[in-house]
Every structure is written in structure tokens, then in C-alpha cells.
Design an enzyme around this catalytic site. Structure first.
Site, PDB file in Angstrom:
ATOM      1  N   GLY A 179      -0.476   0.340  -4.906  1.00  0.00           N
ATOM      2  CA  GLY A 179      -1.528  -0.340  -4.649  1.00  0.00           C
ATOM      3  C   GLY A 179      -2.472   0.005  -5.770  1.00  0.00           C
ATOM      4  O   GLY A 179      -2.599   1.315  -5.999  1.00  0.00           O
ATOM      5  N   CYS A 195       0.906  -1.320   0.059  1.00  0.00           N
ATOM      6  CA  CYS A 195       0.161  -0.071  -0.112  1.00  0.00           C
ATOM      7  C   CYS A 195       0.860   1.135   0.048  1.00  0.00           C
ATOM      8  O   CYS A 195       2.021   1.096   0.163  1.00  0.00           O
ATOM      9  CB  CYS A 195      -1.006   0.020   1.173  1.00  0.00           C
ATOM     10  SG  CYS A 195      -1.873  -1.259   1.471  1.00  0.00           S
ATOM     11  N   ASN A 218       0.239   1.228   5.818  1.00  0.00           N
ATOM     12  CA  ASN A 218       0.936   0.457   5.040  1.00  0.00           C
ATOM     13  C   ASN A 218       1.767  -0.787   5.949  1.00  0.00           C
ATOM     14  O   ASN A 218       2.449  -0.207   6.607  1.00  0.00           O
ATOM     15  CB  ASN A 218       1.849   1.233   4.099  1.00  0.00           C
ATOM     16  CG  ASN A 218       2.756   0.562   3.294  1.00  0.00           C
ATOM     17  OD1 ASN A 218       4.021   0.973   2.975  1.00  0.00           O
ATOM     18  ND2 ASN A 218       2.643  -0.547   2.955  1.00  0.00           N
ATOM     19  N   GLY A 219       1.549  -1.945   5.459  1.00  0.00           N
ATOM     20  CA  GLY A 219       2.493  -3.163   6.078  1.00  0.00           C
ATOM     21  C   GLY A 219       1.252  -4.108   6.538  1.00  0.00           C
ATOM     22  O   GLY A 219       0.156  -3.977   6.512  1.00  0.00           O
TER      23      GLY A 219
END
Ligand code: SF4
Length: 475
Positions: free
Chosen positions: A46, A19, A120-121
Site C-alpha cells: 500500500g 494493505c 487488511n482486507g
């Protein structure tokens, strides 16, 4: 559409990005439009959904949907989003399905007002946290790990949001680069290993935070620095303040960002992506010397490494594969029977360059090997006399649990076959992967600051144990 995005669709034999996040604070700035442009610059991270949340001191307004940034925000849709602080997100689903409820930012109303989050992650202990929260009465709208984060932050926000983020950081394990918006402030946090990138910039009197520096330069912001692992920053009417949320662990920045995911014009944690890729090519040439007439890249992510290889080896660089730049997300995907067409739609060999030549072809990675096999065959059909495949990363042997979709280990060709068998399978005359030491030397003296778990299995954070032998399932 980004190159990586097209590759992921047309060549379904590549790791897939996670992302991208973008946040901005600044009175007098058109924060919604700037976030839109920032997300455009991060589109390669993304392509399934996009969203923007804007706060104006009173409330947080949200707009999000499925598709690319340009598909979600059309016409005057951004005009309704006015304020002085915004966060945005582009998503590829590494956890939770591809559905509208899972699109981010997630925005909620709770005891202290409104809160929005872009993440994100991947969290590695989300199953456990989610059941604890569910048993104590939390309800969930989405199936993402990001909603667990919002729940925890809301629960812990007794005194301040920074304190809540700090407590949250104690509970959650894994990878997160986070942006949080309230009615009047912007917060950013990076996990204690710094798996996923996050950087800070200045735009006029305002601030910008983004996954990659290419998004800062796109909106005209000046890069200030990367967020430190474990750092939390707050930006509000009093300016910017920074707190060390959790003591930083050994840094474990994702090395695959440099190999394949990030944009070449981004600089992350002190290293420019394009320069790193060129060095990877130079190192490949030092490790694998072969009599050849030309060096060609698999465009686009193999270009910088192929140039590096050609420079170091003293072999002419040529473009032997032509890429179709106009394939969009909406093209009709080839059926199983028409798989060949899938690759040819994306890349075509140039006979005039390849005929009668001994070729070194440089690509960034091999996942399942199906695409490499087709490309080697394509070069031979176009008259190449020899094809040597050089890969600018070590063999991908293990799955990623920190926000990259690298496929299951059973599907990873390097986890299933020794080098010589892989070479035979893809029918190349030679095959060489960049050595792990050769790769890490490029980052000297910071070679210990990177995660290399998908190459060597040494996971910096414990990976989830699940019913089906390690595959992380949330739903
Ligand atoms: Fe990146 Fe591989 Fe580590 Fe995942 S396991 S964070 S893809 S280096």
C-alpha cells in the site's frame, strides 16, 4: 518504492495490493522505529497512506498521513512516539476514498479507554453493518469498513477485548487480518477463512505480528508461525495467549498473494513465494511447449516464473526487458496521448538480446491486456522474430471482494474475450495461461486451502449485492 507499486502506477493494468499491517510488543524496544522499518518492508502492500500508533501504558499516540512511509515519517517525527507497544499500517484504498481521514491506524477513545485498529482486507457485509450502527447512534469519521470494526469492538467490550473480538467476528463477513492496540496490549486476529496473511515472530523478549514474514526478518525477528484462520492472540505483560475466536472455516488463503502481491522473500501459510513462482514457471513449461531461443521475464514479478520455465524447458533465460528502478510515485503521469511513454518509462526492450530471436515472455497476469499488447509490440520493434506470452496465473475472470482491486469484470479482457481473440488483440504468436489445476498442484496436498474466486467465481464468502450489479460501493 516497491516494484509492485511502480507497476501499479506505470502499468495501470495490474491488480492492486490492499494493505499491510505490522505490530510489536516489547519493553525496552524502540517500537516506533521498528514499526517504521516493518512498514518499509511492507510498502509494496500500500502506497497511499501510512501510520503508526504507539502505546505507553497510559495512552495511545498516533501519527499518520498520506504518502509513502518515508514521506509520512521524516526527520525526528518518530521521536515523539514512545512506548512498549505499537501498530502500523500502509494503505491502498480498496474501500473508502484516498483521503487523510481514511488513513490507518484508526484511534478512538471510548468507555474503556483508548483503542487503535489497523486492518487488511475487505468486509463484504459492511453496508448492512454500517447502517445498523448508524441507526443505533454511531457516528463515523471515515468511509472505511475498518471503522465499522472499531465501533463493533468498542460496543462489545463489556468484559474483555478478546470477547469483543469474538462477538465482532460473528457479525462481520469477509476478509480481515487485524491488529488492535490498547494503552498496554496488542491483539491480532485473522478471519475464519484466513484470506489475508498474518504471521507471528519473536524479537528478544518481545513479539512481532506482520502481514508478511519479510517484515519480521527486516526487523531481526524470528518467525514463529502464521496465525490460524479464526484465531485471536493477545500480547501483554503476562506474555502471549491465543484463543480460537471463531471456528475456522475451510481455509481460503488468497492465491494471488503468491502470484503477484507478496514479496518473494516472504513465506506465507507454509509456502515461500519465490519457490511457488518458480514452480508456476516450471508448470507453464510442461503445459505449453514451444520452439524458442530465449525465455525472458516481465520484471520483476515475472522473473522467478521465467526462470522456472527456462529450467524446465531447457531454453536459455535472458533479460530482454530493462526496468527503470527509479520511477517514484510523484512522477508526472502520462496523458492519454502519451500512454506509450508510460510503459516505456518503466520497461525498455534490449535489441541486442532480442533481435532475430523466438521469444517466450513470462508475465504474472493479464488484467485489461493493454500492457501486454504494448510489450509484445516493443519486443517486435526490437527485432524479436516470434513472441509467445506465457502467463503464470489462470485467466482473471471475476472481480475480487476480499481486499484486492482487480478492476470491474467489464474491464477484464479474459472475461470479455476467448483465448484466441485475446492472442489476436495483443498480437502475440502464442498465448498460454497457467491452468488452475496446474497452479493448485503446486500447493499439494493443501490445494483446497486457497481462494481462486477471481479465476472461477467460486466465492468462499457471499459477495455484496449492490445497486450497480455487484460493484461494492461504500460511500
Ligand atoms: Fe485473492 Fe482472487 Fe480470492 Fe480475491 S478473489 S482473495 S484476489 S484469489
Amino acid at each position: 518504492m516497491s516494484n509492485a507499486a511502480v507497476e501499479a502506477i506505470v502499468l495501470p493494468d495490474k491488480p492492486v495490493e490492499e494493505c499491510g499491517v505490522f505490530g510489536i510488543y516489547g519493553a525496552g524496544l524502540d517500537v516506533a522505529k521498528l514499526t517504521y522499518y516493518g512498514l518499509y518492508a511492507l510498502q509494496h502492500r500500500g502506497q497511499e497512506s501510512a501510520g503508526i500508533a504507539v502505546a505507553n501504558g497510559q495512552r495511545v499516540e498516533l501519527q499518520k498521513g498520506m504518502g509513502l512511509v518515508a514521506e509520512v515519517f521524516t526527520g525526528h517525527s518518530l521521536d515523539k512516539l514512545t512506548g512498549h507497544v505499537a501498530i502500523g499500517h500502509v494503505r491502498y484504498s480498496t474501500t473508502g476514498g484516498s483521503q487523510p481521514l481514511n488513513a490507518q491506524p484508526l484511534v478512538f477513545r471510548y468507555a474503556k479507554g483508548m483503542i487503535g485498529l489497523a486492518h487488511n482486507g475487505n468486509l463484504t457485509n459492511v453496508g448492512e453493518l454500517r447502517s445498523q450502527l448508524a441507526y443505533s447512534g454511531s457516528v463515523f469519521q471515515s468511509s472505511t469498513d475498518s471503522e465499522v470494526l472499531v465501533n463493533l469492538i468498542a460496543r462489545y467490550n463489556a468484559n474483555s477485548l478478546e470477547e469483543a473480538l469474538m462477538k465482532c467476528m460473528i457479525d462481520v463477513k469477509g476478509a480481515y487480518s487485524l491488529l488492535v492496540i490498547t494503552e498496554d496490549s496488542l491483539y491480532a486476529a485473522r478471519d475464519p477463512h484466513g484470506f489475508r496473511p498474518l504471521c507471528l515472530g519473536r524479537l528478544g523478549q518481545g513479539y512481532v505480528v506482520a502481514s508478511e514474514s519479510c517484515a519480521l526478518t527486516t526487523v531481526g525477528a524470528t518467525f514463529i508461525r502464521d496465525l490460524e484462520p479464526g484465531e485471536i492472540i493477545r500480547i501483554d505483560g503476562d506474555g502471549l495467549s491465543s484463543t480460537q475466536g471463531l471456528r475456522a472455516k475451510n481455509p481460503a488463503h488468497c492465491i494471488f498473494e503468491y502470484i503477484y502481491f507478496a514479496r518473494p522473500d516472504s513465506t506465507m501459510d507454509g509456502f515461500n513465494v519465490n519457490r511457488v513462482r518458480r514452480e508456476m514457471g516450471r508448470q507453464l513449461a510442461r503445459e505449453y511447449q514451444v520452439e524458442a531461443d530465449i525465455v525472458i521475464p516481465v520484471p520483476d514479478s515475472g522473473v522467478a516464473a521465467a526462470r522456472g520455465y527456462a529450467e524446465e524447458a531447457g531454453i536459455p533465460f535472458e533479460e530482454g526487458l530493462m526496468k527503470n528502478r527509479y520511477i517514484g510515485r510523484t512522477f508526472i503521469q502520462p496523458t492519454q496521448q502519451m500512454r506509450e511513454i508510460g510503459v516505456r518509462l518503466k520497461l525498455n526492450a534490449i535489441r541486442e538480446v532480442l533481435e532475430g530471436k523466438r521469444v517466450v515472455m513470462v508475465d504474472d497476469s493479464i488484467v485489461r491486456g493493454t500492457t501486454s499488447q504494448k510489450l509484445v509490440a516493443m519486443l517486435r520493434e526490437a527485432g524479436a522474430k516470434e513472441v509467445h506470452l506465457c502467463i503464470s496465473s489462470p485467466p482473471v475472470l471475476r472481480s475480487c471482494y476480499y481486499g484486492i482491486d482487480t478492476s470491474d469484470e467489464q474491464e477484464l479482457i479474459a472475461a470479455q474475450k476467448p483465448l484466441e481473440e485475446i492472442r489476436k488483440t495483443i498480437q502475440a504468436d502464442g498465448l498460454h495461461y497457467l491452468s488452475k489445476d496446474g497452479l493448485l498442484d503446486i500447493f499439494a496436498p493443501k490445494q483446497n486451502c486457497f481462494c481462486t474466486a477471481c479465476f472461477d467465481g467460486s466465492y468462499p464468502v457471499e459477495i455484496p449485492k449492490s445497486k450497480d450489479g455487484g460493484k461494492y460501493i461504500l460511500e
